[in-house]
Design an enzyme around this catalytic site. Structure first.
Site, PDB file in Angstrom:
ATOM      1  N   HIS A  53       0.948  65.142  51.291  1.00 60.61           N
ATOM      2  CA  HIS A  53       0.774  64.693  52.685  1.00 60.61           C
ATOM      3  C   HIS A  53      -0.121  63.447  52.712  1.00 60.61           C
ATOM      4  CE1 HIS A  53      -0.005  65.541  57.096  1.00 60.61           C
ATOM      5  NE2 HIS A  53      -1.050  64.782  56.800  1.00 60.61           N
ATOM      6  N   GLU A  54      -1.256  63.534  52.038  1.00 61.68           N
ATOM      7  CA  GLU A  54      -2.210  62.409  52.042  1.00 61.68           C
ATOM      8  C   GLU A  54      -1.662  61.205  51.271  1.00 61.68           C
ATOM      9  OE1 GLU A  54      -4.651  62.286  54.048  1.00 61.68           O
ATOM     10  OE2 GLU A  54      -4.658  64.391  54.621  1.00 61.68           O
ATOM     11  N   HIS A  57       0.675  59.216  53.434  1.00 62.61           N
ATOM     12  CA  HIS A  57      -0.043  58.288  54.322  1.00 62.61           C
ATOM     13  C   HIS A  57      -0.453  57.025  53.562  1.00 62.61           C
ATOM     14  CE1 HIS A  57      -0.252  60.941  57.732  1.00 62.61           C
ATOM     15  NE2 HIS A  57      -1.090  61.800  57.171  1.00 62.61           N
TER      16      HIS A  57
END
Length: 191
Positions: A53-54, A57
């Site tokens: 997820h990170e 980004h």
């Protein structure tokens, strides 16, 4: 080329282990011995979902020409540990910090949607894997499905600090489609 500083790798690793640990603790019914046994499973399911997820980004921000780096938030990790003690997890382990010239609303929305879309994709992959993997591996895949669908849904809540607020400001229809997918996956996993 995407680069990770030594501090960023440390922050990701620490955040991943703490998040996996608190989820293992809660999933085990707050039993320390069971937590230790469950930890590899939560590293794979929760930790993988969190890290990817990170990174999503970060990669999206870099794609748009920004400098981006994950940094842990000690207070958020402490909050996760404290809430786990009470039998639930509220985790805010850190975030990808983005620096550069002004970030336009649409670019910020695209950077923000990357994380939840990653969790939605992981949920679907884990769901498909659960249907073909035997026994305990199928259960691990179902856990990965449930956790990642929930992570997507939680992050799409449209409040200021979460991804959902930035996505909603950018494009309410895209937010609605992503939130509906995450909601459907999350509540389908409960049955």
């Amino acid at each position: 080329m995407v680069r990770f500083s030594r501090g960023e790798l440390r922050d990701i690793l620490v955040s991943m282990i703490v998040i996996a640990g608190v989820f293992a603790y809660v999933f085990s019914g707050r039993n320390i011995q069971a937590t230790v046994i469950l930890l590899p499973v939560t590293v794979l399911t929760v930790g993988l979902g969190f890290v990817l997820h990170e990174i999503a980004h970060k990669l999206t921000a870099i794609h748009y020409g920004f400098w981006a780096e994950y940094r842990l938030w000690v207070e958020g990790l402490i909050l996760a540990v404290v809430t786990a003690y009470f039998g639930f997890v509220f985790a805010a382990p850190g975030a990808v910090y983005i620096h550069g010239n002004y970030i336009e609303r649409d670019v910020n929305g695209k950077i923000s949607i990357a994380g939840p879309l990653t969790n939605i994709a992981l949920a679907i992959i884990f769901l498909m894997a659960s249907s073909v993997l035997p026994g305990p591996l199928g259960y691990v895949a179902m856990l990965g499905y449930a956790v990642n669908s929930f992570l997507a849904l939680f992050n799409l809540i449209p409040i200021a600090v979460l991804d959902g607020a930035k996505v909603f400001r950018w494009n309410p229809l895209i937010w609605l489609a992503a939130a509906a997918a995450a909601f459907t996956l999350t509540f389908n996993s409960m049955f």
